[in-house]
Design an enzyme around this catalytic site. Structure first.
Site, PDB file in Angstrom:
ATOM      1  N   TYR A   1      17.653  43.033  45.415  1.00 14.58           N
ATOM      2  CA  TYR A   1      18.268  44.298  45.859  1.00 14.58           C
ATOM      3  C   TYR A   1      18.978  44.995  44.706  1.00 14.58           C
ATOM      4  CZ  TYR A   1      21.370  47.567  48.202  1.00 14.58           C
ATOM      5  OH  TYR A   1      22.044  48.705  48.573  1.00 14.58           O
TER       6      TYR A   1
ATOM      7  N   LYS B   1      17.906  48.668  43.184  1.00 13.51           N
ATOM      8  CA  LYS B   1      18.793  49.836  43.153  1.00 13.51           C
ATOM      9  C   LYS B   1      19.020  50.310  41.717  1.00 13.51           C
ATOM     10  CE  LYS B   1      19.497  51.277  47.112  1.00 13.51           C
ATOM     11  NZ  LYS B   1      19.554  52.709  47.432  1.00 13.51           N
TER      12      LYS B   1
HETATM   13  C1  UD1 Z   1      26.207  44.431  48.229  1.00 17.27           C
HETATM   14  C2  UD1 Z   1      26.783  45.436  47.244  1.00 17.27           C
HETATM   15  C3  UD1 Z   1      27.092  46.732  47.972  1.00 17.27           C
HETATM   16  C4  UD1 Z   1      25.870  47.196  48.734  1.00 17.27           C
HETATM   17  C5  UD1 Z   1      25.419  46.128  49.709  1.00 17.27           C
HETATM   18  C6  UD1 Z   1      24.177  46.552  50.456  1.00 17.27           C
HETATM   19  C7  UD1 Z   1      28.007  44.004  45.681  1.00 17.27           C
HETATM   20  C8  UD1 Z   1      29.308  43.673  45.082  1.00 17.27           C
HETATM   21  N1  UD1 Z   1      28.017  44.923  46.655  1.00 17.27           N
HETATM   22  O1  UD1 Z   1      27.192  44.088  49.115  1.00 17.27           O
HETATM   23  O2  UD1 Z   1      27.473  47.708  47.023  1.00 17.27           O
HETATM   24  O3  UD1 Z   1      26.183  48.337  49.426  1.00 17.27           O
HETATM   25  O4  UD1 Z   1      25.124  44.982  48.959  1.00 17.27           O
HETATM   26  O5  UD1 Z   1      23.857  45.657  51.463  1.00 17.27           O
HETATM   27  O6  UD1 Z   1      26.977  43.516  45.284  1.00 17.27           O
HETATM   28  N2  UD1 Z   1      30.050  37.571  53.985  1.00 17.27           N
HETATM   29  C9  UD1 Z   1      30.679  36.570  54.729  1.00 17.27           C
HETATM   30  N3  UD1 Z   1      30.389  36.470  56.051  1.00 17.27           N
HETATM   31  C10 UD1 Z   1      29.507  37.288  56.688  1.00 17.27           C
HETATM   32  C11 UD1 Z   1      28.864  38.315  55.919  1.00 17.27           C
HETATM   33  C12 UD1 Z   1      29.160  38.407  54.573  1.00 17.27           C
HETATM   34  O7  UD1 Z   1      31.484  35.801  54.197  1.00 17.27           O
HETATM   35  O8  UD1 Z   1      29.278  37.143  57.886  1.00 17.27           O
HETATM   36  C13 UD1 Z   1      30.405  37.697  52.567  1.00 17.27           C
HETATM   37  C14 UD1 Z   1      29.237  37.749  51.598  1.00 17.27           C
HETATM   38  O9  UD1 Z   1      28.822  36.460  51.217  1.00 17.27           O
HETATM   39  C15 UD1 Z   1      29.865  38.531  50.440  1.00 17.27           C
HETATM   40  C16 UD1 Z   1      30.833  39.501  51.144  1.00 17.27           C
HETATM   41  O10 UD1 Z   1      31.057  38.952  52.425  1.00 17.27           O
HETATM   42  O11 UD1 Z   1      30.607  37.680  49.614  1.00 17.27           O
HETATM   43  C17 UD1 Z   1      30.252  40.896  51.301  1.00 17.27           C
HETATM   44  O12 UD1 Z   1      28.959  40.795  51.839  1.00 17.27           O
HETATM   45  P1  UD1 Z   1      28.150  42.078  52.345  1.00 17.27           P
HETATM   46  O13 UD1 Z   1      28.991  42.880  53.250  1.00 17.27           O
HETATM   47  O14 UD1 Z   1      26.823  41.603  52.824  1.00 17.27           O
HETATM   48  O15 UD1 Z   1      28.002  42.953  51.041  1.00 17.27           O
HETATM   49  P2  UD1 Z   1      27.620  42.610  49.506  1.00 17.27           P
HETATM   50  O16 UD1 Z   1      26.472  41.683  49.423  1.00 17.27           O
HETATM   51  O17 UD1 Z   1      28.864  42.325  48.761  1.00 17.27           O
END
Ligand code: UD1
Length: 314
Positions: free
Chosen positions: A144, A148
């Site tokens: 991803y 992007k």
């Molecule tokens: C990433 C990008 C963001 C983009 C998005 C698109 C980064 C820093 N950010 O977001 O700019 O818009 O992809 O999808 O790379 N998590 C949990 N529990 C859950 C779900 C998620 O702990 O149930 C954790 C994930 O492991 C992560 C954080 O929350 O550490 C954020 O996850 P998520 O909201 O999926 O976004 P990113 O992968 O950070």
């Protein structure tokens, strides 16, 4: 078409952008969306002023006439999610790289005024230094992120080779009303809020000490409009961070939400997620200087508004 076009305009961020465009005086807005994750319902109360074209950005001949002559094309259509791009890379590659190429190609052919492209903070990967500024070398850690980033490079090359005005905005973990919490690939705050309102613990991947620059969706929409208006000589072909400039760990975010809701629920912890970035925080200086970026919503205020929205809809 002499009205602005939003690809992915039926999605969570796209529909907020459509609202912002209408609120800032656009008489009508055209939306191109294949409704794979977007929903017509996201546009409900503005639907009368939206021309919704159910079309796929991978289909050049279908989208080219829809983009023809647009003053600005906001290109937000994508298949998001880091983990989804790892477990199922083909669809996201096709939408995020091939689709973006077709949108840009159609914009050149259709003499579009400017493209504002939704890039991603994931392009940075793990950097030694925080906050992350646009001059840092990208280090994508997932398909991803790479997809992007490729879109950004394509924008810059379309500017230099074909004279198409482009501005890429690296969105930093956008949250707000209408973010769909129902998929395992949903943004973490939408999942946290659903769990909170159901009084169930969330599952945090890893130790919860990873941090994000959570950015309220209306601030991102506002910045998109500014990117469309800024002088081409200053901004065209460039990349800017679209973040708030602060960062919060998942642990503190969950505690904050519990406090706002007046409950105490301990999270569960699971294994770290592959491709996950450890810390994310935007240096907003360039966006402030060149685009007039001025985020209006504190994290708490954004959370409050979003929580109110989920409370009224879930
Ligand atoms: C990433 C990008 C963001 C983009 C998005 C698109 C980064 C820093 N950010 O977001 O700019 O818009 O992809 O999808 O790379 N998590 C949990 N529990 C859950 C779900 C998620 O702990 O149930 C954790 C994930 O492991 C992560 C954080 O929350 O550490 C954020 O996850 P998520 O909201 O999926 O976004 P990113 O992968 O950070």
């Amino acid at each position: 078409m002499s009205i602005p076009v939003v690809t992915g305009g039926a999605g969570f961020i796209g529909s907020a952008l459509v609202r912002a465009l209408l609120a800032h005086g656009a008489p009508r807005v055209a939306v191109i969306d294949n409704l794979s994750s977007g929903k017509e319902a996201n546009l409900a109360e503005v639907r009368g002023r939206v021309e919704l074209h159910v079309a796929d950005i991978r289909d050049y001949s279908r989208i080219a006439p829809l983009l023809q002559g647009a003053p600005v094309v906001y290109h937000l259509a994508a298949i998001p999610s880091v983990p989804r791009s790892i477990s199922d890379p083909v669809p996201s590659h096709e939408a995020n790289i091939d689709g973006t190429f077709h949108v840009l190609r159609a914009c050149v052919d259709g003499r579009v005024g400017r493209v504002v492209y939704a890039a991603s903070s994931s392009a940075y990967g793990d950097t030694e230094v925080l906050p992350k500024s646009e001059s840092m070398a990208p280090r994508p850690r997932s398909p991803y992120a790479l997809q992007k980033l490729t879109g950004e490079y394509y924008c810059a090359v379309f500017t230099s080779c074909y004279g198409l005005e482009t501005v890429s905005l690296r969105f930093f973990n956008v949250f707000g009303p209408r973010q769909d919490p129902s998929s395992p690939y949903s943004g973490v705050l939408s999942i946290f809020m659903k769990r909170l309102l159901e009084r169930r613990p969330p599952v945090i991947f890893g130790d919860g000490e990873q941090s994000r620059d959570f950015t309220y969706v209306e601030d991102v929409a506002e910045l998109c409009l500014k990117a469309a208006r800024a002088p081409a000589a200053v901004v065209s072909g460039n990349v800017y961070n679209a973040g708030n400039g602060r960062r919060y760990t998942l642990n503190e975010t969950w505690r904050l939400l519990c406090r706002m809701e007046g409950v105490e629920i301990g999270p569960e912890y699971g294994p770290p997620r592959p491709g996950d970035v450890r810390h994310s925080q935007a240096d907003t200086a360039a966006a402030v200087r060149d685009l007039g970026h001025a985020p209006r919503f504190s994290f708490e205020e954004g959370l409050r508004r979003t929580l109110d929205w989920y409370r009224s809809t879930l």
